[in-house]
Design an enzyme around this catalytic site. Structure first.
Site, PDB file in Angstrom:
ATOM      1  N   ASP A  10       0.873  -1.176   0.000  1.00  0.00           N
ATOM      2  CA  ASP A  10       0.000   0.000   0.000  1.00  0.00           C
ATOM      3  C   ASP A  10       0.909   1.224   0.000  1.00  0.00           C
ATOM      4  OD1 ASP A  10      -1.618   2.145   0.718  1.00  0.00           O
ATOM      5  OD2 ASP A  10      -2.766   0.987   2.184  1.00  0.00           O
ATOM      6  N   ASN A  24      -6.368  13.330 -10.430  1.00  0.00           N
ATOM      7  CA  ASN A  24      -7.085  13.737 -11.651  1.00  0.00           C
ATOM      8  C   ASN A  24      -6.904  15.245 -11.819  1.00  0.00           C
ATOM      9  OD1 ASN A  24      -9.114  15.011  -9.978  1.00  0.00           O
ATOM     10  ND2 ASN A  24      -9.835  12.941  -9.560  1.00  0.00           N
ATOM     11  N   VAL A  33      -5.957   4.990  -5.817  1.00  0.00           N
ATOM     12  CA  VAL A  33      -4.820   5.391  -4.988  1.00  0.00           C
ATOM     13  C   VAL A  33      -5.002   6.833  -4.493  1.00  0.00           C
ATOM     14  CG1 VAL A  33      -3.298   6.167  -6.878  1.00  0.00           C
ATOM     15  CG2 VAL A  33      -2.315   5.156  -4.841  1.00  0.00           C
ATOM     16  N   ASP A  34      -5.657   7.656  -5.279  1.00  0.00           N
ATOM     17  CA  ASP A  34      -5.929   9.051  -4.891  1.00  0.00           C
ATOM     18  C   ASP A  34      -6.764   9.091  -3.604  1.00  0.00           C
ATOM     19  OD1 ASP A  34      -6.062  11.811  -5.144  1.00  0.00           O
ATOM     20  OD2 ASP A  34      -7.510  11.799  -6.794  1.00  0.00           O
ATOM     21  N   TYR A 122      -8.171   4.547 -14.946  1.00  0.00           N
ATOM     22  CA  TYR A 122      -7.898   5.156 -16.254  1.00  0.00           C
ATOM     23  C   TYR A 122      -7.595   4.134 -17.348  1.00  0.00           C
ATOM     24  CZ  TYR A 122      -8.058  10.013 -14.560  1.00  0.00           C
ATOM     25  OH  TYR A 122      -8.457  11.230 -14.067  1.00  0.00           O
TER      26      TYR A 122
HETATM   27  P1  ADP Z   1      -5.633   5.866 -12.392  1.00  0.00           P
HETATM   28  O1  ADP Z   1      -6.913   6.660 -12.285  1.00  0.00           O
HETATM   29  O2  ADP Z   1      -4.432   6.726 -12.752  1.00  0.00           O
HETATM   30  O3  ADP Z   1      -5.783   4.659 -13.253  1.00  0.00           O
HETATM   31  P2  ADP Z   1      -5.924   4.274  -9.932  1.00  0.00           P
HETATM   32  O4  ADP Z   1      -5.775   4.773  -8.550  1.00  0.00           O
HETATM   33  O5  ADP Z   1      -7.278   3.831 -10.347  1.00  0.00           O
HETATM   34  O6  ADP Z   1      -5.318   5.421 -10.891  1.00  0.00           O
HETATM   35  O7  ADP Z   1      -4.944   3.051 -10.176  1.00  0.00           O
HETATM   36  C1  ADP Z   1      -3.543   3.160 -10.349  1.00  0.00           C
HETATM   37  C2  ADP Z   1      -2.868   1.932  -9.752  1.00  0.00           C
HETATM   38  O8  ADP Z   1      -2.777   2.110  -8.335  1.00  0.00           O
HETATM   39  C3  ADP Z   1      -3.650   0.621  -9.957  1.00  0.00           C
HETATM   40  O9  ADP Z   1      -2.707  -0.402 -10.270  1.00  0.00           O
HETATM   41  C4  ADP Z   1      -4.292   0.385  -8.587  1.00  0.00           C
HETATM   42  O10 ADP Z   1      -4.483  -1.013  -8.326  1.00  0.00           O
HETATM   43  C5  ADP Z   1      -3.217   0.943  -7.677  1.00  0.00           C
HETATM   44  N1  ADP Z   1      -3.608   1.293  -6.302  1.00  0.00           N
HETATM   45  C6  ADP Z   1      -4.830   1.560  -5.789  1.00  0.00           C
HETATM   46  N2  ADP Z   1      -4.722   1.837  -4.462  1.00  0.00           N
HETATM   47  C7  ADP Z   1      -3.405   1.735  -4.149  1.00  0.00           C
HETATM   48  C8  ADP Z   1      -2.635   1.889  -2.953  1.00  0.00           C
HETATM   49  N3  ADP Z   1      -3.204   2.201  -1.779  1.00  0.00           N
HETATM   50  N4  ADP Z   1      -1.287   1.700  -3.024  1.00  0.00           N
HETATM   51  C9  ADP Z   1      -0.682   1.401  -4.195  1.00  0.00           C
HETATM   52  N5  ADP Z   1      -1.336   1.252  -5.349  1.00  0.00           N
HETATM   53  C10 ADP Z   1      -2.690   1.413  -5.324  1.00  0.00           C
END
Ligand code: ADP
Length: 167
Positions: A10, A24, A33-34, A122
């Site tokens: 994480d 975004n 992740v945001d 995305y």
């Molecule tokens: P985007 O909108 O740029 O695609 P996302 O957050 O949906 O961004 O996903 C980007 C990557 O981050 C994905 O591989 C997702 O599984 C991953 N992700 C989501 N939460 C976490 C986290 N807490 N730590 C690390 N990676 C994460």
């Protein structure tokens, strides 16, 4: 020796100088992740986003805020291209990694954790998202000594490990 490393985990738990957020354009929080970074970092992160980026950020660009309650000192926000919405210019994805390294250099951050930008909501094709991350983080001149790719699940971690082994 490459500066690129990989862990499964994480990103909000990483003990590094800066963590990169796949934000975004609005920069007011979101899913994936945001959302995790804003939840773990607390309201200071959003307040700093509003103060520093009243108009948000453009796709492919990066900017920093405080990391609030995270172990890291800074969050470097980038806006990846939204493949699912038709933004398919790979140069924009590469720009996210390059600009994040530039901002890390401005801050004096030498250890930086990265998510796989654009590889979630995305919808960027996963192997190409991993290739863009590994190649750009390995080849871009920067004072960053560790660029740690944080894979959230085992399948993504395996993809990253496989790509690193091939380089
Ligand atoms: P985007 O909108 O740029 O695609 P996302 O957050 O949906 O961004 O996903 C980007 C990557 O981050 C994905 O591989 C997702 O599984 C991953 N992700 C989501 N939460 C976490 C986290 N807490 N730590 C690390 N990676 C994460």
């Amino acid at each position: 020796m490459s500066r690129v490393t990989a862990v499964r985990g994480d990103i909000t738990r990483q003990q590094v100088d800066a963590v990169v957020n796949a934000a975004n354009r609005g920069m007011r929080g979101g899913g994936g992740v945001d959302g995790a970074i804003h939840r773990a970092g607390g309201p200071e992160v959003l307040a700093d986003c509003i103060a520093r980026f009243p108009h948000g950020l453009t796709t492919g660009d990066a900017g920093w805020t405080t990391a609030g309650d995270l172990p890291a000192r800074w969050v470097i926000h980038v806006v990846g291209p939204n493949h699912a919405a038709g933004e398919r210019d790979r140069a924009l994805l590469i720009s996210c990694y390059r600009r994040a390294l530039d901002v890390a250099d401005e801050l004096g951050a030498t250890t930086v954790a990265f998510p796989l930008i654009s590889a979630g909501i995305y919808g960027w094709p996963l192997d190409d998202a991993v290739d863009a991350a590994v190649t750009t983080l390995a080849e871009t001149p920067s004072s960053v000594t560790e660029a740690r790719i944080v894979a959230f699940d085992e399948a993504m971690f395996t993809r990253v490990e496989r790509r690193l082994a091939a380089s």
